[in-house]
Write a protein that holds these residues in place. Sequence first.
Motif, short mmCIF file in Angstrom:
data_model
loop_
_atom_site.label_atom_id
_atom_site.label_comp_id
_atom_site.label_asym_id
_atom_site.label_seq_id
_atom_site.Cartn_x
_atom_site.Cartn_y
_atom_site.Cartn_z
N THR A 83 -13.70 1.90 77.71
CA THR A 83 -13.40 3.17 77.24
C THR A 83 -13.03 4.29 78.06
O THR A 83 -12.20 5.12 78.03
CB THR A 83 -14.25 3.59 75.91
OG1 THR A 83 -15.58 3.91 76.62
CG2 THR A 83 -14.42 2.67 74.87
N HIS A 84 -13.89 4.13 79.09
CA HIS A 84 -13.70 5.14 80.38
C HIS A 84 -14.61 4.56 81.42
O HIS A 84 -15.24 3.70 81.38
CB HIS A 84 -13.86 6.47 79.96
CG HIS A 84 -15.44 6.53 79.38
ND1 HIS A 84 -15.88 6.22 78.38
CD2 HIS A 84 -16.26 7.62 80.02
CE1 HIS A 84 -17.32 6.69 77.95
NE2 HIS A 84 -17.33 7.46 79.22
N TRP A 85 -14.34 5.48 82.70
CA TRP A 85 -15.20 4.99 83.81
C TRP A 85 -16.82 5.16 84.09
O TRP A 85 -17.34 4.57 84.88
CB TRP A 85 -14.43 5.46 85.04
CG TRP A 85 -15.07 6.98 85.27
CD1 TRP A 85 -14.30 8.04 84.91
CD2 TRP A 85 -16.19 7.51 86.18
NE1 TRP A 85 -14.89 9.34 85.35
CE2 TRP A 85 -16.09 8.66 86.21
CE3 TRP A 85 -16.74 6.86 87.08
CZ2 TRP A 85 -16.77 9.46 86.95
CZ3 TRP A 85 -18.00 7.43 87.76
CH2 TRP A 85 -17.76 8.91 87.79
N HIS A 86 -17.35 5.97 83.19
CA HIS A 86 -18.81 6.37 83.29
C HIS A 86 -19.63 5.17 83.53
O HIS A 86 -19.37 4.33 82.83
CB HIS A 86 -19.10 7.37 82.25
CG HIS A 86 -18.50 8.62 82.25
ND1 HIS A 86 -18.42 9.54 81.20
CD2 HIS A 86 -18.13 9.43 83.34
CE1 HIS A 86 -17.86 10.70 81.55
NE2 HIS A 86 -17.72 10.55 83.06
N GLY A 87 -20.64 5.19 84.27
CA GLY A 87 -21.64 4.37 84.49
C GLY A 87 -22.39 3.79 83.28
O GLY A 87 -22.89 2.37 83.41
N ASP A 88 -22.65 4.42 82.42
CA ASP A 88 -23.12 4.10 80.96
C ASP A 88 -22.26 3.27 80.15
O ASP A 88 -22.76 2.75 79.24
CB ASP A 88 -23.92 5.17 80.29
CG ASP A 88 -23.17 6.51 79.92
OD1 ASP A 88 -21.95 6.48 80.61
OD2 ASP A 88 -23.35 6.88 79.08
N HIS A 89 -21.00 2.95 80.54
CA HIS A 89 -19.97 2.48 79.95
C HIS A 89 -19.37 1.25 80.61
O HIS A 89 -18.98 0.32 80.01
CB HIS A 89 -18.86 3.35 79.13
CG HIS A 89 -19.42 4.17 78.22
ND1 HIS A 89 -19.42 4.15 76.96
CD2 HIS A 89 -20.37 5.38 78.28
CE1 HIS A 89 -19.89 5.18 76.38
NE2 HIS A 89 -20.57 5.94 77.05
N ALA A 90 -19.34 1.43 81.71
CA ALA A 90 -18.58 0.47 82.83
C ALA A 90 -19.59 0.03 83.64
O ALA A 90 -19.02 -0.96 84.62
CB ALA A 90 -17.18 0.94 83.22
N GLY A 160 -9.55 14.38 77.46
CA GLY A 160 -10.42 14.84 76.40
C GLY A 160 -11.90 14.76 77.09
O GLY A 160 -12.33 15.56 77.79
N HIS A 161 -12.54 13.55 77.06
CA HIS A 161 -13.92 13.42 77.72
C HIS A 161 -13.73 13.25 79.10
O HIS A 161 -14.40 13.91 79.94
CB HIS A 161 -14.43 12.30 77.07
CG HIS A 161 -15.66 11.69 77.57
ND1 HIS A 161 -16.76 12.23 77.43
CD2 HIS A 161 -15.98 10.51 78.47
CE1 HIS A 161 -17.88 11.83 78.27
NE2 HIS A 161 -17.33 10.48 78.65
N THR A 162 -12.60 12.53 79.51
CA THR A 162 -12.16 12.39 80.92
C THR A 162 -10.47 12.36 80.94
O THR A 162 -10.13 12.48 79.67
CB THR A 162 -12.61 11.22 81.59
OG1 THR A 162 -11.96 9.92 80.83
CG2 THR A 162 -14.07 10.80 81.40
N GLY A 179 -15.44 5.52 71.75
CA GLY A 179 -15.84 5.67 73.08
C GLY A 179 -16.69 7.27 73.10
O GLY A 179 -17.06 7.84 72.06
N ASP A 180 -16.58 7.81 74.25
CA ASP A 180 -17.46 9.10 74.31
C ASP A 180 -16.71 10.45 73.69
O ASP A 180 -17.17 11.64 73.96
CB ASP A 180 -17.84 9.45 75.80
CG ASP A 180 -19.35 8.58 75.92
OD1 ASP A 180 -19.72 8.06 75.15
OD2 ASP A 180 -19.77 8.79 77.26
N HIS A 181 -15.48 10.04 73.26
CA HIS A 181 -14.96 11.38 72.35
C HIS A 181 -15.89 11.54 71.14
O HIS A 181 -15.58 12.78 70.76
CB HIS A 181 -13.54 11.06 71.83
CG HIS A 181 -12.58 11.44 72.79
ND1 HIS A 181 -12.12 10.60 73.96
CD2 HIS A 181 -11.99 12.49 73.15
CE1 HIS A 181 -11.22 11.12 74.66
NE2 HIS A 181 -10.90 12.44 74.16
ZN ZN Z 1 -18.89 9.22 79.32
#
Ligand code: ZN
Length: 289
Positions: A83-90, A160-162, A179-181
């Motif tokens: 959903t995006h690049w952040h380490g807790d998701h990717a 938005g979030h990123t 995702g983090d939205h």
């Molecule tokens: Zn995030």
Amino acid sequence: MIFRTLILLMVAVAAHGQDTPTVTTTPIKDGLYLLQGRGGNVMASTGSDGVLLVDDDYPQYQPAYLEAVQALGYDGVRFIINTHWHGDHAGGNAAWGESGSVILAHDNVRQRLSTRQDMKLFKRVVEPAPRSAWPLVTYEDSLALHVNGETVEVKHYPQGHTDGDSMVFFVRSNVVHAGDHFFKDSFPFVDMDSGGSVGGFVENIAVLLQTVDDETVIVPGHGGLANRADLERYHQMLVETRDAVQTMQAQGMDLEAIQAVGLDARWESWGSGFIDTDRWISFIVTSPR
Ligand SMILES: [Zn+2]
């Protein structure tokens, strides 16, 4: 010396005990599951085409996700959508990529994972991820997959979030990973160092609200499974708190003065998570318009 070694060993064992990664599996419907470790929520689609994951949590949780997938009767994971690049998701990308999973994400996710990222807000620099973590398939606006008996629509929600967030719609099942939205019942993180903005964030949630119906199961980036009423409450919080803060700004108040006044008591509990009330106010005050 022996005593000191013993203490260190005990500390190490205690830390290990706390950190042993485990993943819980919750059925959603029709071969879809919510998988939860420590980071962002992970979704699995399972069926005759194999396993598709939406997000893959922190790196150290990858073996626990593999176990969870195996417990569902599969050897590995065929597709992963970030959903995006952040380490807790990717964060699991590198290990999954090495094992042959095909990773898909928005163009800007590949761009950010493959370069050094300066998260000024947390005074943290994130080094480029190894090549196996980079998405092999990218898109600018949207993408469709046809797996496990349904269309999976992946759609970019800009600034938005990123600047690289996607939401993933499982059309037949009427389930969406937002995702983090979407932080359920919490103020969200707006990553302005990664091209996010409060204005884009609120707009994206308004669009999502138009897209879902009363039967839609909404998987937030963080928090439990949600529905349209939860999203409506969240949208209301975003609009009302943004408007209240911007009204104070228009009256000439600075960040500290606005934080001293705070938000309506109704939103107090929303600040008890990762993003507290002061930080949420600071996002609104400092966001590009
Ligand atoms: Zn995030």
